[in-house]
Design a protein around this motif. Structure first.
Motif, PDB file in Angstrom:
ATOM      1  N   PRO A 137      38.078   5.026   6.868  1.00 27.53           N
ATOM      2  CA  PRO A 137      37.125   5.818   6.085  1.00 27.53           C
ATOM      3  C   PRO A 137      35.670   5.470   6.384  1.00 27.53           C
ATOM      4  CG  PRO A 137      37.926   3.992   4.788  1.00 27.53           C
ATOM      5  CD  PRO A 137      38.697   3.950   6.089  1.00 27.53           C
ATOM      6  N   LEU A 138      34.787   6.310   5.868  1.00 29.91           N
ATOM      7  CA  LEU A 138      33.384   5.946   5.720  1.00 29.91           C
ATOM      8  C   LEU A 138      33.264   5.093   4.465  1.00 29.91           C
ATOM      9  CD1 LEU A 138      31.431   9.289   6.314  1.00 29.91           C
ATOM     10  CD2 LEU A 138      31.797   7.435   7.951  1.00 29.91           C
ATOM     11  N   LEU A 139      32.403   4.094   4.502  1.00 27.54           N
ATOM     12  CA  LEU A 139      32.115   3.291   3.321  1.00 27.54           C
ATOM     13  C   LEU A 139      30.666   3.526   2.934  1.00 27.54           C
ATOM     14  CD1 LEU A 139      32.825   1.089   1.233  1.00 27.54           C
ATOM     15  CD2 LEU A 139      32.066  -0.606   2.923  1.00 27.54           C
ATOM     16  N   ILE A 140      30.449   3.963   1.694  1.00 31.27           N
ATOM     17  CA  ILE A 140      29.102   4.247   1.187  1.00 31.27           C
ATOM     18  C   ILE A 140      28.813   3.300   0.025  1.00 31.27           C
ATOM     19  CG2 ILE A 140      27.535   6.000   0.282  1.00 31.27           C
ATOM     20  CD1 ILE A 140      28.684   6.712   3.035  1.00 31.27           C
ATOM     21  N   ASN A 141      27.724   2.563   0.126  1.00 27.54           N
ATOM     22  CA  ASN A 141      27.348   1.649  -0.960  1.00 27.54           C
ATOM     23  C   ASN A 141      25.906   1.894  -1.369  1.00 27.54           C
ATOM     24  OD1 ASN A 141      27.183  -0.355  -2.844  1.00 27.54           O
ATOM     25  ND2 ASN A 141      27.215  -2.047  -1.398  1.00 27.54           N
ATOM     26  N   THR A 142      25.735   2.495  -2.536  1.00 28.05           N
ATOM     27  CA  THR A 142      24.402   2.696  -3.128  1.00 28.05           C
ATOM     28  C   THR A 142      24.300   1.935  -4.449  1.00 28.05           C
ATOM     29  OG1 THR A 142      25.162   4.720  -4.234  1.00 28.05           O
ATOM     30  CG2 THR A 142      24.107   4.976  -2.074  1.00 28.05           C
ATOM     31  N   ALA A 143      25.215   0.985  -4.680  1.00 30.58           N
ATOM     32  CA  ALA A 143      25.276   0.299  -5.973  1.00 30.58           C
ATOM     33  C   ALA A 143      24.601  -1.068  -5.912  1.00 30.58           C
ATOM     34  CB  ALA A 143      26.727   0.179  -6.426  1.00 30.58           C
ATOM     35  N   ARG A 144      25.284  -2.069  -5.357  1.00 29.19           N
ATOM     36  CA  ARG A 144      24.740  -3.415  -5.224  1.00 29.19           C
ATOM     37  C   ARG A 144      25.269  -4.036  -3.931  1.00 29.19           C
ATOM     38  NH1 ARG A 144      21.363  -2.270  -8.204  1.00 29.19           N
ATOM     39  NH2 ARG A 144      20.656  -3.272 -10.140  1.00 29.19           N
ATOM     40  N   GLY A 145      24.385  -4.761  -3.236  1.00 26.75           N
ATOM     41  CA  GLY A 145      24.775  -5.336  -1.955  1.00 26.75           C
ATOM     42  C   GLY A 145      25.915  -6.321  -2.053  1.00 26.75           C
ATOM     43  N   GLY A 146      25.977  -7.079  -3.130  1.00 24.56           N
ATOM     44  CA  GLY A 146      26.994  -8.101  -3.281  1.00 24.56           C
ATOM     45  C   GLY A 146      28.399  -7.574  -3.469  1.00 24.56           C
ATOM     46  N   LEU A 147      28.562  -6.265  -3.601  1.00 27.24           N
ATOM     47  CA  LEU A 147      29.908  -5.700  -3.739  1.00 27.24           C
ATOM     48  C   LEU A 147      30.687  -5.762  -2.435  1.00 27.24           C
ATOM     49  CD1 LEU A 147      29.056  -2.484  -5.809  1.00 27.24           C
ATOM     50  CD2 LEU A 147      29.958  -4.650  -6.677  1.00 27.24           C
ATOM     51  N   VAL A 148      29.977  -5.787  -1.317  1.00 24.76           N
ATOM     52  CA  VAL A 148      30.606  -5.749   0.003  1.00 24.76           C
ATOM     53  C   VAL A 148      30.250  -7.017   0.773  1.00 24.76           C
ATOM     54  CG1 VAL A 148      30.767  -4.495   2.185  1.00 24.76           C
ATOM     55  CG2 VAL A 148      30.498  -3.228   0.044  1.00 24.76           C
ATOM     56  N   ASP A 149      31.249  -7.647   1.355  1.00 25.00           N
ATOM     57  CA  ASP A 149      31.031  -8.760   2.260  1.00 25.00           C
ATOM     58  C   ASP A 149      30.501  -8.170   3.573  1.00 25.00           C
ATOM     59  OD1 ASP A 149      31.374 -10.714   4.303  1.00 25.00           O
ATOM     60  OD2 ASP A 149      32.957 -11.694   3.164  1.00 25.00           O
ATOM     61  N   GLU A 150      29.204  -8.355   3.834  1.00 22.79           N
ATOM     62  CA  GLU A 150      28.581  -7.685   4.978  1.00 22.79           C
ATOM     63  C   GLU A 150      29.130  -8.181   6.309  1.00 22.79           C
ATOM     64  OE1 GLU A 150      24.459  -8.301   4.211  1.00 22.79           O
ATOM     65  OE2 GLU A 150      24.415  -6.881   2.534  1.00 22.79           O
ATOM     66  N   ALA A 151      29.451  -9.467   6.403  1.00 21.67           N
ATOM     67  CA  ALA A 151      30.042  -9.991   7.638  1.00 21.67           C
ATOM     68  C   ALA A 151      31.422  -9.379   7.870  1.00 21.67           C
ATOM     69  CB  ALA A 151      30.134 -11.512   7.582  1.00 21.67           C
ATOM     70  N   ALA A 152      32.189  -9.201   6.775  1.00 16.08           N
ATOM     71  CA  ALA A 152      33.506  -8.572   6.895  1.00 16.08           C
ATOM     72  C   ALA A 152      33.367  -7.107   7.290  1.00 16.08           C
ATOM     73  CB  ALA A 152      34.278  -8.704   5.583  1.00 16.08           C
ATOM     74  N   LEU A 153      32.339  -6.439   6.792  1.00 15.63           N
ATOM     75  CA  LEU A 153      32.093  -5.049   7.191  1.00 15.63           C
ATOM     76  C   LEU A 153      31.792  -4.977   8.686  1.00 15.63           C
ATOM     77  CD1 LEU A 153      31.542  -2.054   6.767  1.00 15.63           C
ATOM     78  CD2 LEU A 153      29.243  -2.658   5.944  1.00 15.63           C
ATOM     79  N   GLU A 154      31.000  -5.923   9.177  1.00 14.78           N
ATOM     80  CA  GLU A 154      30.695  -5.942  10.603  1.00 14.78           C
ATOM     81  C   GLU A 154      31.976  -6.100  11.425  1.00 14.78           C
ATOM     82  OE1 GLU A 154      27.267  -7.931  13.410  1.00 14.78           O
ATOM     83  OE2 GLU A 154      28.126  -9.170  11.828  1.00 14.78           O
ATOM     84  N   ARG A 155      32.863  -6.991  10.995  1.00 11.17           N
ATOM     85  CA  ARG A 155      34.126  -7.184  11.712  1.00 11.17           C
ATOM     86  C   ARG A 155      35.002  -5.934  11.615  1.00 11.17           C
ATOM     87  NH1 ARG A 155      33.524 -12.304   9.242  1.00 11.17           N
ATOM     88  NH2 ARG A 155      34.958 -11.720   7.565  1.00 11.17           N
ATOM     89  N   ALA A 156      35.013  -5.287  10.445  1.00  8.94           N
ATOM     90  CA  ALA A 156      35.827  -4.088  10.257  1.00  8.94           C
ATOM     91  C   ALA A 156      35.356  -2.963  11.169  1.00  8.94           C
ATOM     92  CB  ALA A 156      35.781  -3.651   8.794  1.00  8.94           C
TER      93      ALA A 156
END
Length: 317
Positions: free
Chosen positions: A226-245
């Motif tokens: 999927p597309l992942l959209i985050n307009t809420a809070r940065g801490g909801l998503v592990d950014e390093a894990a997103l990079e790996r994904a």
């Protein structure tokens, strides 16, 4: 006479009119305030207005005259509510002001990513259209929204409005239950939404329960890339894990408006992600249409007036 200090007034754009209270007051604006300057600037104030300037227990204890922390935003994870409550300090926030701005930004990110708007604009600017040899350029794959499942995490006013807009485009909006809990009526299991959605959009607060809500194990569930959209809070998503994904093809792209910290360091994962053609990073401006900001300012004025009258408008304590 109430002394009011706005510690980060530059978080509101020029042209936004902040109504001044009709009760006797002295108002001081600071464009921004570093953590080490909070106590000195707020000393003697009965009312402090803050958008993102944090108030921890030590800061609150150092301000004996403070009676109200008025947050010029909805989120309150930067305020120690327990310490404020113990000190007899009221805390308020702003509600419902961006019910058009944020959802419209979410749909703008989804549309731009699904329809490859920025890559095609870049191709045109580079002259690729002229060398294509035909009337249309087919360098990027375009996808429609109709028939796609829109998984929503958070069913408040923003999530509900995004669902309405998604439905208008022919999408199937579904709301996810809480992670680790059984789905409530009107929601699907958290894992099911992760696994079956074509687009995921986050609209929940940041707290101990939701921090890193989406990390490696959650990306592994995403069967539809999927597309992942985050307009809420940065801490909801592990950014390093997103990079790996993204590297592993577990997600097809991302639209990010919030990070932690803000702004992100130049050498951070989010800044590396911002260089990718399938990632759009915007600087925490989903909330910031001029209409939304003026609504925020008007409501802030009403909150201050209500507090002085002894009324409990938008209280968090």
């Amino acid at each position: 006479m109430h002394r009011i200090v706005f510690l980060d007034s530059a978080t509101l754009a020029e042209g936004v009119v902040l109504p001044r209270p009709r009760f006797p007051h002295e108002w001081t604006n600071f464009a921004s305030t570093a953590p080490q300057d909070i106590v000195a600037r707020a000393q003697g104030a009965q009312i402090v207005v803050t958008n993102k300037v944090p108030f921890d227990a030590a800061t609150i204890a150092a301000l004996p005259d403070l009676r109200l922390i008025a947050i010029a935003a909805t989120g309150f994870d930067h305020i120690d509510l327990a310490a404020a409550r113990a000190a007899g300090i009221a805390v308020t926030n702003i509600r419902g002001y961006s019910v058009d701005s944020v959802p419209e930004h979410v749909l703008a990110l989804i549309l731009a990513l699904k329809r490859q708007i920025l890559p095609y604009v870049a191709d045109v600017r580079a002259g690729a259209w002229q060398t294509a040899g035909q009337f249309a350029l087919h360098t990027h794959s375009i996808k429609d929204l109709r028939g796609k499942r829109l998984g929503l995490f958070g069913s408040g006013s923003l999530g509900q409005r995004v669902a309405e807009l998604g439905k208008a485009f022919g999408m199937e909006p579904v709301f996810a239950g809480r992670k680790g809990a059984r789905a409530r009526p009107g929601t699907l299991e958290f894992e099911e939404v992760m696994a079956t959605s074509d687009v995921l959009s986050l609209h929940c607060p940041l707290n101990a329960e939701t921090e890193n809500m989406i990390a490696g194990p959650e990306f592994a569930l995403m069967r539809k890339k999927p597309l992942l959209i985050n307009t809420a809070r940065g801490g909801l998503v592990d950014e390093a894990a997103l990079e790996r994904a993204l590297d592993d093809g577990l997600v097809s792209g991302a639209g990010i408006d919030v990070t932690r910290p803000e702004p992100p360091p130049m050498d951070s994962a989010i800044m590396r992600l911002a260089q990718r053609p399938n990632v759009l990073v915007t600087p925490h401006i989903a909330w910031a249409s001029l209409e939304a900001q003026q609504t925020l300012a008007d409501q802030l004025g009403a909150v201050l007036a209500a507090f002085v009258k002894g009324e409990r408008m938008n209280r968090l304590d």
